[in-house]
Design a protein around this motif. Sequence first.
Motif, short mmCIF file in Angstrom:
data_model
loop_
_atom_site.label_atom_id
_atom_site.label_comp_id
_atom_site.label_asym_id
_atom_site.label_seq_id
_atom_site.Cartn_x
_atom_site.Cartn_y
_atom_site.Cartn_z
N ARG A 1 -11.80 -6.95 1.83
CA ARG A 1 -10.48 -7.10 1.81
C ARG A 1 -9.46 -8.38 2.78
O ARG A 1 -9.89 -8.32 3.84
N GLU B 1 -4.38 -6.52 3.04
CA GLU B 1 -4.60 -5.82 3.00
C GLU B 1 -4.69 -4.21 3.96
O GLU B 1 -5.32 -3.09 3.26
N SER C 1 -3.66 -1.00 2.96
CA SER C 1 -4.03 -0.56 1.78
C SER C 1 -5.02 0.36 2.09
O SER C 1 -5.85 1.99 1.56
N ARG D 1 -5.04 3.67 4.30
CA ARG D 1 -4.91 4.76 3.49
C ARG D 1 -6.27 5.43 3.00
O ARG D 1 -6.44 6.42 2.07
N ARG D 2 -7.23 4.38 2.52
CA ARG D 2 -8.23 4.60 1.21
C ARG D 2 -8.90 5.50 2.30
O ARG D 2 -9.90 6.57 1.36
#
Length: 350
Positions: A323, A327, A330, A333-334
Amino acid sequence: MSEGSRRTVTFQAPRTVEVVSDSVPDPGAGEVRVRTLMTAVSPGTERLLYQGDAPSTLQADTEIDSLSGDLEFPLTYGYSAVGRVEKCGTGVAHRWTGQRVFAFQPHTSHFITTPAQLIPLPEEVSVADGAMIPNVETAVNLVMDGRPMMGERVAVFGQGVVGLLTTALLSRHPVACYTIEPLSARRRLSAEWGADRSFDPAEDWDLLLDVLNVSASASQIENNDFEGADLVYELTGTPSVLDDAISVTGFDGRVVIGSWYGKKDASLQLGGRFHRSRIQLKSSQVSTVDPNYQGRWTKSRRMSVVLNVLASLQPGDLVTESRPVEEAPSIYRRLDMKEQKILQPVFRYK
């Protein structure tokens, strides 16, 4: 300072990550500036940082100059960067310009360092393989610390990236290698990367005990007639699994703990068979070389092993998320949600 914008992943507070911009610095005398192509995330360690579960007073890494501070927020982190040298300071040989290199650096689009801190990468080594060098080095260190011997039974708990790479290296030894992993996709990968058999700890525990010839009858415990695994690795990052790892280890077996639990406590049942088992628990961390090896081994020699196995191991195949660095919030968070399909994320830089 030169023109341009540098982007750096910064852990501002628990569960708060930002990509911060500042000016791109110029190299000083004896220094080079590297433009980053890719950095690899350490899923276990960086999840701990993101969650705020890493001891804040602990130094990030005493052996890596770019990680010389502690883990107090805000902080930058990361130790796996592949890039190209784009500018040399005075006193640096011009041959460095344009050289593709690996460096132990945080997640940032540009960094300043010295040639001595760089590892040149041949063009035939893919960027993704180069970014996986620290994970391969960790796996090499784990195997060295475990000292597998011909004919031994080895159990590896956890088939994340480091677990899979450790399994792959163990498969090059004349041992029986069994892995324990709750995620079915990772069990399939484990078989592909060299495991003789991979077990689901929830569904296959009794079968694992049978394969390892583990018995827990009172008479056998009394007489230490308990085969079990000769060598066990705990690589899950989950403290409670350490007790399971000990429970399948045979008399005088070795348990190598490669997980970092951060602030989490590991509750162990050591009052039963363990008391007479002579089982050895060993912490293993890649920043240093086992003192028993230091007469002949250095970190540089260990790194030469890593570079020699890169082509055949192709660790970049384990990258599941590539990525743009923008990003990064994100991705963390994942990771925090333990999204199953994320095995190895990397950040790309324009």
